[in-house]
Motif scaffolding. Structure first.
Motif, mmCIF file in Angstrom:
data_model
loop_
_atom_site.group_PDB
_atom_site.id
_atom_site.type_symbol
_atom_site.label_atom_id
_atom_site.label_comp_id
_atom_site.label_asym_id
_atom_site.label_seq_id
_atom_site.Cartn_x
_atom_site.Cartn_y
_atom_site.Cartn_z
ATOM 1 N N VAL A 84 -23.192 -14.472 -14.520
ATOM 2 C CA VAL A 84 -22.247 -14.101 -13.203
ATOM 3 C C VAL A 84 -23.331 -14.037 -12.163
ATOM 4 O O VAL A 84 -23.846 -13.230 -11.992
ATOM 5 C CB VAL A 84 -21.537 -12.838 -13.464
ATOM 6 N N THR B 182 -16.243 -12.569 -15.486
ATOM 7 C CA THR B 182 -14.875 -12.772 -14.936
ATOM 8 C C THR B 182 -13.832 -12.960 -15.588
ATOM 9 O O THR B 182 -12.498 -12.502 -15.315
ATOM 10 C CB THR B 182 -14.956 -13.465 -13.751
ATOM 11 N N TYR B 183 -13.782 -13.734 -16.868
ATOM 12 C CA TYR B 183 -12.495 -13.898 -17.324
ATOM 13 C C TYR B 183 -12.024 -12.898 -18.599
ATOM 14 O O TYR B 183 -10.997 -13.167 -19.052
ATOM 15 C CB TYR B 183 -12.656 -15.246 -18.350
ATOM 16 N N SER C 154 -10.478 -8.904 -18.564
ATOM 17 C CA SER C 154 -9.736 -8.133 -17.623
ATOM 18 C C SER C 154 -10.739 -6.909 -17.592
ATOM 19 O O SER C 154 -11.457 -6.737 -18.563
ATOM 20 C CB SER C 154 -8.385 -7.685 -18.251
ATOM 21 N N GLU C 155 -10.330 -6.117 -16.777
ATOM 22 C CA GLU C 155 -11.182 -4.764 -16.538
ATOM 23 C C GLU C 155 -10.756 -3.740 -17.656
ATOM 24 O O GLU C 155 -11.663 -3.137 -18.066
ATOM 25 C CB GLU C 155 -10.589 -4.024 -15.158
ATOM 26 N N LYS D 210 -12.976 -4.851 -20.766
ATOM 27 C CA LYS D 210 -14.389 -4.797 -20.302
ATOM 28 C C LYS D 210 -14.531 -3.262 -20.631
ATOM 29 O O LYS D 210 -15.496 -2.915 -21.305
ATOM 30 C CB LYS D 210 -14.785 -4.988 -18.965
#
Length: 349
Positions: A172, A180-181, A183-184, A187
Motif C-alpha cells: 500500500v 484497502t480491500y 474492511s476496518e 482488519k
C-alpha cells in the motif's frame, strides 16, 4: 504578533525539530544496531546450546525438545531480527520489494515466531506428564521420535493457521501494510486473531496453566517421600530449565504485547489529528516491540546454564573438547562418565 510571540514560536519549532531528529536517530540505532545485534547474540547462544546438547548426548525426549527449541530460535531470530529488521535498515526493505515478498515474508515472519512458542508449550506439557505420571512417562522419555513428530505437527499447524497473512497484507503506497480491500472490521478481527490469540493468548494461557499444574504437582510429590526419592536430579534440573524458559517467555510476550497494543490501540486513533509527535511515538512504540520479541528467542541458552549444573559442566567440557584441546576434553568426558557411574543418578543436571 509581537516579537516575544515570534521568539516563543521559533523556540517551539526548534525543540520540535530537535526531538524529531532525536527520535529518528534513536529509532535508527534500535532497528539498525540493537535488534540485529540481539539477534546475532541469540544466534551464537543457540549454536552453543546445540553444540552442548550434542556433546552431552540427546538421550531423552526432554533434551530433544531443548534441541528443537534451539534450532527453532535460530530460524526465528534470523528471520525476525536479522533478515527483516537488520537488512531492512542497512540495505533495503525486503517487505516492500514486491507484493509476493510482502505477503510471503509477513507469513513466514509471524509463523516462525509463533511456532517456537508452541514448541515451548509442547515442552511444558512434556514436563507436566513427567511430574504427574512418572511411571507411564518412562516410555515417552526414551522415545526420541515422539518430540520430533509432535513438534513437526505443531509447527505445520502454526504455519497453516497464519496463512491468512497472505491475504491480510499487501503493498500500500510502497509499504507492506493491511490492504484497502479489507474492511476496518476485518482488519481489526484479523489483528486480534494473529497477534492477540496466536502470538500471545493461546500459548501464554496454556503455558501458565501447565506451569501452575507442574509447580502444584512438584510440591505434592515432595510430600511423598517415595516419589521424591525416585526422581532423579536430571529430571529436576530439566524442570527448572523449563520453568525459567516459560516464565521468561511470559515476561517477554507481555512486554511485546504492551508495546504493540499501546501503539496500535492507544496511539493509532490519535493519528487522525495529524500531530507529528504522536506519529513518531506511534512508530517508536510499534518498533520497540521487536526488542522483547527478539529477546524471547535469544536467551534460552542462558536459562539452560542457570538451571543445570550438569549442563554448565557439559558446556565447559565441550569448549575444552572442541576449542581447546581434545585430549583434555576426552579426559573430562571420562571423568564425567566415571563420576556418573559411581554416583548412579544422583548427579544434578
Amino acid at each position: 504578533m509581537d516579537n516575544s510571540s515570534l521568539a516563543i514560536t521559533e523556540v517551539v519549532q526548534d525543540e520540535g525539530e530537535y526531538l524529531s531528529k532525536t527520535w529518528d536517530s534513536a529509532l535508527f540505532w534500535l532497528n539498525a544496531v540493537v535488534v540485529p545485534l540481539l539477534g546475532c547474540v541469540g544466534f551464537v547462544f543457540n549454536i552453543f546450546g546445540i553444540l552442548t546438547l550434542s556433546y552431552m548426548g540427546i538421550t531423552s525426549s526432554s533434551t530433544m525438545y531443548m534441541l528443537i527449541i534451539c534450532i527453532g530460535d535460530i530460524i526465528s531470530g534470523f528471520v525476525d531480527s536479522i533478515l527483516t529488521v537488520g537488512i531492512g535498515n542497512w540495505y533495503t526493505n525486503l517487505y516492500a520489494l514486491s507484493r509476493f515478498s510482502c505477503k510471503f515474508l509477513m507469513w513466514i515472519n509471524y509463523a516462525t515466531t509463533c511456532s517456537t512458542q508452541f514448541v515451548l508449550t509442547l515442552f511444558t506439557f512434556d514436563r507436566l506428564l513427567a511430574v504427574t505420571y512418572p511411571m507411564k512417562y518412562r516410555s515417552l522419555k526414551t522415545n526420541l521420535r515422539y518430540p520430533v513428530i509432535c513438534s513437526a505437527v505443531v509447527v505445520t499447524l502454526t504455519y497453516l493457521s497464519l496463512i491468512g497473512n497472505m491475504y491480510a497484507f499487501d503493498l500500500v503506497d510502497g509499504q507492506c501494510a493491511k490492504p484497502t480491500y479489507m474492511s476496518e472490521l476485518g482488519k481489526e478481527i484479523y489483528f486480534h486473531y494473529s497477534a492477540s490469540f496466536i502470538y500471545c493468548g493461546l500459548p501464554s494461557t496454556l503455558i501458565f496453566i501447565f506451569n501452575f499444574t507442574i509447580l502444584y504437582q512438584m510440591r505434592k510429590n515432595d510430600k511423598n517421600k517415595k516419589s521424591s526419592s525416585t526422581k532423579s536430579g536430571r529430571e529436576q534440573a530439566i524442570t527448572r530449565i523449563l520453568l525459567l524458559m516459560s516464565f521468561a517467555f511470559l515476561l517477554f510476550t507481555a512486554g511485546c504485547m504492551f508495546f504493540l497494543y499501546t501503539s496500535v490501540i492507544y496511539l493509532g486513533p490519535q493519528l487522525d489529528g495529524g500531530d507529528p509527535w504522536v506519529g513518531q511515538m506511534y512508530v517508536a512504540m510499534a518498533q520497540l516491540q521487536e526488542l522483547p520479541s527478539t529477546a524471547n528467542v535469544s536467551f534460552n541458552f542462558s536459562f539452560y546454564l542457570m538451571g543445570s549444573k550438569m549442563f554448565r559442566k557439559g558446556f565447559l567440557d565441550m569448549l575444552q573438547s572442541y576449542f581447546c584441546c581434545r585430549k583434555a576434553g576426552r579426559q573430562a568426558e571420562m571423568t564425567r562418565t566415571g563420576a556418573s557411574s559411581n554416583n548412579n543418578i544422583n548427579a544434578d543436571m
